[in-house]
Motif scaffolding. Structure first.
Motif, PDB file in Angstrom:
ATOM      1  N   ASP A  92       0.829  -1.207   0.000  1.00 53.08           N
ATOM      2  CA  ASP A  92       0.000   0.000   0.000  1.00 53.08           C
ATOM      3  C   ASP A  92       0.866   1.261   0.000  1.00 53.08           C
ATOM      4  O   ASP A  92       0.562   2.236  -0.710  1.00 53.08           O
ATOM      5  N   GLU A  93       1.931   1.251   0.800  1.00 49.90           N
ATOM      6  CA  GLU A  93       2.822   2.420   0.849  1.00 49.90           C
ATOM      7  C   GLU A  93       3.505   2.622  -0.498  1.00 49.90           C
ATOM      8  O   GLU A  93       3.669   3.754  -0.960  1.00 49.90           O
ATOM      9  N   MET A  94       3.897   1.525  -1.127  1.00 53.70           N
ATOM     10  CA  MET A  94       4.538   1.608  -2.434  1.00 53.70           C
ATOM     11  C   MET A  94       3.573   2.158  -3.475  1.00 53.70           C
ATOM     12  O   MET A  94       3.939   2.984  -4.324  1.00 53.70           O
ATOM     13  N   LEU A  95       2.319   1.718  -3.394  1.00 53.05           N
ATOM     14  CA  LEU A  95       1.308   2.175  -4.342  1.00 53.05           C
ATOM     15  C   LEU A  95       1.084   3.682  -4.200  1.00 53.05           C
ATOM     16  O   LEU A  95       1.001   4.405  -5.197  1.00 53.05           O
ATOM     17  N   VAL A  96       0.996   4.160  -2.967  1.00 56.23           N
ATOM     18  CA  VAL A  96       0.813   5.597  -2.724  1.00 56.23           C
ATOM     19  C   VAL A  96       2.007   6.379  -3.268  1.00 56.23           C
ATOM     20  O   VAL A  96       1.851   7.434  -3.889  1.00 56.23           O
ATOM     21  N   GLU A  97       3.220   5.853  -3.050  1.00 59.85           N
ATOM     22  CA  GLU A  97       4.427   6.523  -3.567  1.00 59.85           C
ATOM     23  C   GLU A  97       4.372   6.612  -5.093  1.00 59.85           C
ATOM     24  O   GLU A  97       4.742   7.632  -5.682  1.00 59.85           O
ATOM     25  N   LEU A  98       3.915   5.531  -5.733  1.00 58.85           N
ATOM     26  CA  LEU A  98       3.828   5.530  -7.192  1.00 58.85           C
ATOM     27  C   LEU A  98       2.804   6.548  -7.670  1.00 58.85           C
ATOM     28  O   LEU A  98       3.066   7.325  -8.603  1.00 58.85           O
ATOM     29  N   PHE A  99       1.633   6.563  -7.051  1.00 59.24           N
ATOM     30  CA  PHE A  99       0.597   7.532  -7.447  1.00 59.24           C
ATOM     31  C   PHE A  99       1.089   8.965  -7.260  1.00 59.24           C
ATOM     32  O   PHE A  99       0.835   9.838  -8.100  1.00 59.24           O
ATOM     33  N   GLN A 100       1.793   9.217  -6.181  1.00 55.61           N
ATOM     34  CA  GLN A 100       2.316  10.565  -5.927  1.00 55.61           C
ATOM     35  C   GLN A 100       3.375  10.943  -6.950  1.00 55.61           C
ATOM     36  O   GLN A 100       3.458  12.106  -7.382  1.00 55.61           O
ATOM     37  N   GLU A 101       4.191   9.957  -7.355  1.00 55.36           N
ATOM     38  CA  GLU A 101       5.213  10.235  -8.364  1.00 55.36           C
ATOM     39  C   GLU A 101       4.582  10.523  -9.717  1.00 55.36           C
ATOM     40  O   GLU A 101       5.040  11.415 -10.446  1.00 55.36           O
ATOM     41  N   VAL A 102       3.513   9.787 -10.080  1.00 52.93           N
ATOM     42  CA  VAL A 102       2.794  10.080 -11.318  1.00 52.93           C
ATOM     43  C   VAL A 102       2.242  11.500 -11.270  1.00 52.93           C
ATOM     44  O   VAL A 102       2.372  12.271 -12.232  1.00 52.93           O
ATOM     45  N   GLN A 103       1.636  11.834 -10.147  1.00 58.39           N
ATOM     46  CA  GLN A 103       1.059  13.179  -9.983  1.00 58.39           C
ATOM     47  C   GLN A 103       2.149  14.246 -10.096  1.00 58.39           C
ATOM     48  O   GLN A 103       1.920  15.341 -10.629  1.00 58.39           O
ATOM     49  N   ASN A 104       3.350  13.938  -9.631  1.00 54.68           N
ATOM     50  CA  ASN A 104       4.458  14.890  -9.660  1.00 54.68           C
ATOM     51  C   ASN A 104       5.016  15.089 -11.068  1.00 54.68           C
ATOM     52  O   ASN A 104       5.269  16.226 -11.498  1.00 54.68           O
ATOM     53  N   ILE A 105       5.209  13.981 -11.803  1.00 57.68           N
ATOM     54  CA  ILE A 105       5.886  14.101 -13.105  1.00 57.68           C
ATOM     55  C   ILE A 105       4.940  14.406 -14.251  1.00 57.68           C
ATOM     56  O   ILE A 105       5.378  14.870 -15.303  1.00 57.68           O
TER      57      ILE A 105
END
Length: 587
Positions: free
Chosen positions: A335-348
């Motif tokens: 779950d933490e990894m998934l949130v990190e991925l979603f946040q990175e998509v939102q960032n880039i």
């Protein structure tokens, strides 16, 4: 009262849930039930990746499309397909002459409407398809890929709709592929179209993943939308689309004129669709795709990606945790990894020019984000090794103009790598190719097919078509299916043989076995390995089913009952022993 009509997205129901779509014989079975439900004016029959995955499991998509559209037309239902403009029916760009041929072929196969979208919303990619579709006699439905950003405002889409209609589009679709379109904004877009272009039909396609779709359906209908894309159980909701029962009830209460649903037939169609899942399609459906996921609202990724996303995440997740462990940092949960991925998509995403997150650009953006996380876990900078050639083509403008502005660090990285930005028409990068494919078909001795449909299929999906023709696709698919079935059986503590697995796949079918040992021949004058009959071929008692070449003679294998073919096990030229299963035939 304003009438609102329903379109059943039968193709997208499957592809937003898993990988494969039903076979030709299954589509022919479900079509009368779709008609008898009485509530559908349109059905999505093909397009997108559907025809490519037909080839991947060893079925020719052309007879499948013809059979499904013909069956639906008997009930007065219009058939539509999904068309990726520059990419046509695949993930990468297509020569102009192959794109143009597609509309002639699909019209001849019975497809009435083509929904044309560009993943970047570049109207230059859509306009030629509008013209070719109109010339072929199809209804050109130009689609706008809906997303939500500082660039993608209601005004942005109003302007785009005006341009598409001016170019000759007969209809407009709002393709809300991630379900992140805000309901009120969507209503404003539809209201503009219906006010400025009252003769234009509007269709709304909204996935339910982040939970906004029902509100969006109501808003677009209030603004004058004509058609709503809906699904049905057992594949509605989750990453798919809202169920027709709920949409019908909501709109009826709101005062719209909608057709009644024959619930007895709905339940029969629901049961039959579930039987297709149980047959083989369910092995590629991720159960997580049944859930609504509000986390996707921020990053804008389409819910249909969740299955592949989770599969891609596993190895990178493990590698990142290894890097964190080596640095003395706590490991990340899934779950933490998934949130990190979603946040990175939102960032880039804005730094990559805000490409609408739809196939294939959603995959490119997700892949860059995932590899950025991996690089950063090793103490390396973003982007250096995370952008593959296909993603660079998107960034450099070879697939079309990006809606937003690239960040300075992306522009600098392109210059550092010696890349040049392209500002011309993307189609110019992909010259005509049909003469090349015609020559190759002649060399192979392959027929171009009715209305050149085989030529089109070969030119569109060369690698997959070759593997279909050779029988390799079917062999690989069966191996993969058998592995999945065996894994499931072992998980349940059951030990099964290969023949047991095959019989499990076809519990209602009888086996045709070899009466003697020798080499299997499906047609006496066949020289290709793939000359086995098509699934669904019907046999009467006493028909010659196939032949076996022994050292002494050619022996006919005769059917002992009437039925239809559901699977061929022994391909052309295979050596079989007495008693081996050759095929399954359902009485």
């Amino acid at each position: 009262m304003k009438e609102v009509k329903f379109s059943l997205v039968y193709r997208d129901m499957w592809q937003s849930s898993g990988k494969y779509v039903p076979r030709k014989d299954q589509l022919e079975q479900i079509a009368p039930l779709i008609i008898d439900m009485g509530c559908f004016d349109r059905v999505e029959t093909n397009g997108g990746a559907a025809e490519q995955v037909n080839l991947l499991y060893g079925e020719n998509p052309n007879p499948s499309v013809r059979a499904f559209t013909a069956a639906l037309h008997k009930g007065g239902i219009e058939c539509h397909m999904l068309d990726r403009a520059l990419n046509a029916l695949r993930m990468n760009p297509v020569p102009a002459d192959v794109r143009q041929l597609m509309y002639k072929v699909k019209k001849a196969q019975g497809v009435d409407i083509t929904r044309i979208f560009c993943g970047l919303n570049d109207v230059r990619n859509i306009i030629p398809s509008i013209q070719w579709a109109n010339e072929a006699g199809m209804i050109s439905q130009a689609a706008m890929s809906i997303t939500y950003s500082q660039v993608h405002t209601a005004e942005y889409y109003m302007k785009m709709a005006d341009e598409l209609i001016a170019a000759g589009a007969k209809e407009i679709a709002l393709k809300d592929m991630a379900g992140v379109g805000r309901p009120v904004s969507l209503g404003k877009i539809v209201a503009h179209i219906k006010t400025q272009h009252p003769e234009i039909k509007v269709q709304y396609h909204g996935h339910t993943t982040p939970g906004l779709s029902m509100a969006s359906v109501l808003e677009v209908c209030k603004a004058g939308c004509d058609y709503i894309d809906v699904a049905m159980e057992p594949l509605s909701w989750g990453t798919v689309h809202p169920d027709v029962i709920s949409v019908q009830a909501m709109l009826k209460d709101a005062g719209f004129l909608v057709k009644d649903i024959d619930m007895k037939t709905y339940m029969a169609a629901r049961s039959m669709t579930q039987s297709f899942i149980d047959d083989f399609l369910g092995y590629w459906i991720d159960p997580r795709n049944r859930y609504i996921n509000s986390l996707l609202l921020g990053c804008g990724l389409p819910g249909g990606m969740m299955g592949s996303l989770m599969a891609d995440l596993k190895p990178v997740h493990a590698a990142i945790n290894m890097n964190r462990k080596n640095q003395g940092l706590p490991e990340l949960s899934e779950d933490e990894m998934l949130v990190e991925l979603f946040q990175e998509v939102q960032n880039i995403w804005p730094k990559l020019g805000n490409p609408p997150l739809v196939t294939p650009f959603s995959q490119y953006t997700k892949n860059i984000a995932l590899m950025n996380l991996f690089a950063m876990s090793k103490g390396e900078p973003r982007y250096e090794t995370s952008i593959d050639p296909a993603a660079w083509d998107m960034i450099l403008g070879k697939a079309g103009k990006l809606p937003g502005t690239l960040a300075p660090e992306i522009v600098e990285l392109a210059k550092k790598k010696g890349f040049e930005f392209f500002t011309g028409n993307p189609q110019d990068n992909y010259p005509d190719a049909l003469p090349h494919f015609i020559k190759m078909m002649e060399q192979e001795g392959w027929d171009r097919g009715q209305d050149d449909e085989e030529l089109f299929e070969f030119a569109m999906h060369e690698k997959q078509y070759r593997e279909y023709k050779s029988g390799e696709a079917k062999r690989r698919f069966n191996q993969e299916l058998e592995a999945k079935m065996q894994a499931k059986a072992e998980k349940n503590g059951i030990s099964v043989s290969l023949d047991d697995l095959r019989k499990m796949r076809h519990p209602k079918a009888e086996t045709i076995t070899a009466p003697t040992s020798g080499q299997i021949i499906w047609e006496l004058d066949a020289y290709e390995k793939s000359m086995a009959p098509a699934t669904g071929t019907k046999y009467d008692e006493g028909d010659n089913f196939c032949y076996i070449q022994t050292p002494y003679a050619t022996e006919a294998v005769v059917t002992n009952w009437s039925g239809k073919l559901v699977e061929v096990v022994a391909e052309q030229g295979k050596n079989v022993k007495k008693g081996d299963i050759l095929a399954f035939v359902e009485k």
